[in-house]
Design a protein around this motif. Structure first.
Motif, PDB file in Angstrom:
ATOM      1  N   PHE A  49      -2.068   1.154 -14.057  1.00 48.50           N
ATOM      2  CA  PHE A  49      -2.053  -0.033 -13.429  1.00 48.50           C
ATOM      3  C   PHE A  49      -0.821  -0.784 -13.327  1.00 48.50           C
ATOM      4  O   PHE A  49      -0.636  -1.159 -14.763  1.00 48.50           O
ATOM      5  CB  PHE A  49      -3.455  -0.702 -13.400  1.00 48.50           C
ATOM      6  CG  PHE A  49      -3.742  -2.010 -12.871  1.00 48.50           C
ATOM      7  CD1 PHE A  49      -3.717  -2.076 -11.320  1.00 48.50           C
ATOM      8  CD2 PHE A  49      -3.449  -3.189 -13.424  1.00 48.50           C
ATOM      9  CE1 PHE A  49      -4.141  -3.219 -10.947  1.00 48.50           C
ATOM     10  CE2 PHE A  49      -3.478  -4.283 -12.706  1.00 48.50           C
ATOM     11  CZ  PHE A  49      -3.892  -4.388 -11.362  1.00 48.50           C
ATOM     12  N   ASN A  50      -0.457  -1.540 -12.517  1.00 46.62           N
ATOM     13  CA  ASN A  50       0.894  -2.255 -12.551  1.00 46.62           C
ATOM     14  C   ASN A  50       0.691  -3.269 -11.525  1.00 46.62           C
ATOM     15  O   ASN A  50       0.971  -3.014 -10.362  1.00 46.62           O
ATOM     16  CB  ASN A  50       2.102  -1.488 -12.385  1.00 46.62           C
ATOM     17  CG  ASN A  50       3.289  -2.298 -12.450  1.00 46.62           C
ATOM     18  OD1 ASN A  50       3.343  -3.479 -12.164  1.00 46.62           O
ATOM     19  ND2 ASN A  50       4.275  -1.948 -13.250  1.00 46.62           N
ATOM     20  N   GLU A  51       0.078  -4.544 -11.888  1.00 48.91           N
ATOM     21  CA  GLU A  51      -0.110  -5.536 -11.007  1.00 48.91           C
ATOM     22  C   GLU A  51       0.875  -6.000 -10.150  1.00 48.91           C
ATOM     23  O   GLU A  51       0.766  -6.121  -8.973  1.00 48.91           O
ATOM     24  CB  GLU A  51      -1.007  -6.763 -11.857  1.00 48.91           C
ATOM     25  CG  GLU A  51      -1.444  -7.809 -10.624  1.00 48.91           C
ATOM     26  CD  GLU A  51      -2.217  -9.099 -11.456  1.00 48.91           C
ATOM     27  OE1 GLU A  51      -2.389  -9.939 -10.653  1.00 48.91           O
ATOM     28  OE2 GLU A  51      -2.498  -8.986 -12.780  1.00 48.91           O
ATOM     29  N   HIS A  52       2.059  -6.084 -10.874  1.00 50.83           N
ATOM     30  CA  HIS A  52       3.089  -6.659 -10.338  1.00 50.83           C
ATOM     31  C   HIS A  52       3.734  -5.743  -9.262  1.00 50.83           C
ATOM     32  O   HIS A  52       3.866  -6.085  -8.036  1.00 50.83           O
ATOM     33  CB  HIS A  52       4.260  -6.808 -11.045  1.00 50.83           C
ATOM     34  CG  HIS A  52       5.479  -7.173 -10.706  1.00 50.83           C
ATOM     35  ND1 HIS A  52       6.837  -6.921 -11.227  1.00 50.83           N
ATOM     36  CD2 HIS A  52       5.999  -8.016  -9.657  1.00 50.83           C
ATOM     37  CE1 HIS A  52       7.911  -7.491 -10.372  1.00 50.83           C
ATOM     38  NE2 HIS A  52       7.271  -8.106  -9.496  1.00 50.83           N
ATOM     39  N   LEU A  53       3.650  -4.404  -9.466  1.00 53.09           N
ATOM     40  CA  LEU A  53       4.169  -3.457  -8.352  1.00 53.09           C
ATOM     41  C   LEU A  53       3.167  -3.286  -7.118  1.00 53.09           C
ATOM     42  O   LEU A  53       3.598  -3.571  -6.020  1.00 53.09           O
ATOM     43  CB  LEU A  53       4.414  -2.112  -8.926  1.00 53.09           C
ATOM     44  CG  LEU A  53       4.507  -1.082  -8.052  1.00 53.09           C
ATOM     45  CD1 LEU A  53       6.062  -1.269  -7.474  1.00 53.09           C
ATOM     46  CD2 LEU A  53       4.330   0.313  -8.746  1.00 53.09           C
ATOM     47  N   ILE A  54       1.886  -3.415  -7.455  1.00 52.75           N
ATOM     48  CA  ILE A  54       0.782  -3.311  -6.418  1.00 52.75           C
ATOM     49  C   ILE A  54       0.784  -4.538  -5.331  1.00 52.75           C
ATOM     50  O   ILE A  54       1.031  -4.468  -4.277  1.00 52.75           O
ATOM     51  CB  ILE A  54      -0.467  -2.855  -6.826  1.00 52.75           C
ATOM     52  CG1 ILE A  54      -0.592  -1.701  -7.473  1.00 52.75           C
ATOM     53  CG2 ILE A  54      -1.677  -3.381  -5.866  1.00 52.75           C
ATOM     54  CD1 ILE A  54      -1.734  -1.191  -8.102  1.00 52.75           C
ATOM     55  N   ARG A  55       1.102  -5.821  -6.312  1.00 54.91           N
ATOM     56  CA  ARG A  55       1.179  -7.178  -5.349  1.00 54.91           C
ATOM     57  C   ARG A  55       2.676  -7.025  -4.374  1.00 54.91           C
ATOM     58  O   ARG A  55       2.598  -7.657  -3.171  1.00 54.91           O
ATOM     59  CB  ARG A  55       0.993  -8.497  -6.267  1.00 54.91           C
ATOM     60  CG  ARG A  55      -0.483  -8.529  -6.576  1.00 54.91           C
ATOM     61  CD  ARG A  55      -0.393  -9.753  -7.473  1.00 54.91           C
ATOM     62  NE  ARG A  55      -1.665 -10.052  -8.128  1.00 54.91           N
ATOM     63  CZ  ARG A  55      -2.853 -10.662  -7.522  1.00 54.91           C
ATOM     64  NH1 ARG A  55      -2.664 -10.868  -6.211  1.00 54.91           N
ATOM     65  NH2 ARG A  55      -3.861 -10.925  -8.285  1.00 54.91           N
ATOM     66  N   ASP A  56       3.454  -6.553  -5.014  1.00 62.61           N
ATOM     67  CA  ASP A  56       4.784  -6.188  -4.342  1.00 62.61           C
ATOM     68  C   ASP A  56       4.724  -5.350  -3.202  1.00 62.61           C
ATOM     69  O   ASP A  56       5.169  -5.685  -2.183  1.00 62.61           O
ATOM     70  CB  ASP A  56       6.034  -5.975  -5.222  1.00 62.61           C
ATOM     71  CG  ASP A  56       6.296  -7.128  -6.093  1.00 62.61           C
ATOM     72  OD1 ASP A  56       6.301  -8.283  -5.925  1.00 62.61           O
ATOM     73  OD2 ASP A  56       7.499  -6.848  -6.931  1.00 62.61           O
ATOM     74  N   VAL A  57       4.126  -4.486  -3.239  1.00 60.60           N
ATOM     75  CA  VAL A  57       3.854  -3.429  -2.186  1.00 60.60           C
ATOM     76  C   VAL A  57       2.770  -4.078  -1.050  1.00 60.60           C
ATOM     77  O   VAL A  57       3.167  -4.192   0.004  1.00 60.60           O
ATOM     78  CB  VAL A  57       3.053  -1.986  -2.497  1.00 60.60           C
ATOM     79  CG1 VAL A  57       2.434  -1.141  -1.453  1.00 60.60           C
ATOM     80  CG2 VAL A  57       4.088  -1.495  -3.674  1.00 60.60           C
TER      81      VAL A  57
END
Length: 142
Positions: A49-57
């Motif tokens: 899980f990578n919250e930053h990456l998912i929110r950016d997507v």
């Protein structure tokens, strides 16, 4: 392609963008654990899980959705073609990445992943195409 047909395609791309974008941007953990929904899991099989990456997507998809909506209200086809370029530029490397990472997925998920991402890319390509009587220098009637 008529403006009516372009607006339908823009509506489809906007719906995709809102569905993926809101889920990823607002509920990144749920997106990671359960995307695309319907009991399938496509994101969690690809790494931690990578919250930053998912929110950016999510933000990227929301940006594409807003561009699709704006282009649907434009008076000519040029805006739709620009949005098609954006979906295509995003969609091609996105599809190519996922095609190389299907090993941890069930067959139905691998097929669904390729079909959905290939469909997104196809929508972008279709939006870029001029209509049968349209040239680069001509505007299409609304």
């Amino acid at each position: 392609m008529s403006m009516f047909a372009r607006r339908i395609l823009l509506g489809v791309t906007a719906a995709i963008g809102v569905y993926v974008g809101l889920w990823a941007a607002v509920w990144p953990t749920g997106f990671y654990d359960a995307f695309p929904g319907f009991g399938r899991i496509w994101v969690a099989v690809d790494g931690p899980f990578n919250e930053h990456l998912i929110r950016d997507v999510g933000a990227l998809y929301l940006g594409l959705a807003v561009a699709s909506i704006a282009a649907a209200f434009a008076r000519d086809a040029a805006a739709a073609r620009v949005v098609g370029v954006a979906w295509t530029v995003f969609g091609l490397p996105h599809l190519l990445y996922h095609v190389t990472k299907l090993g941890g997925m069930a067959t139905v998920d691998a097929i669904g992943n390729v079909v959905s991402l290939g469909g997104n890319l196809a929508l972008g390509i279709l939006l870029m195409l001029p209509g049968p009587r349209e040239t680069i220098d001509e505007k299409e009637d609304v």
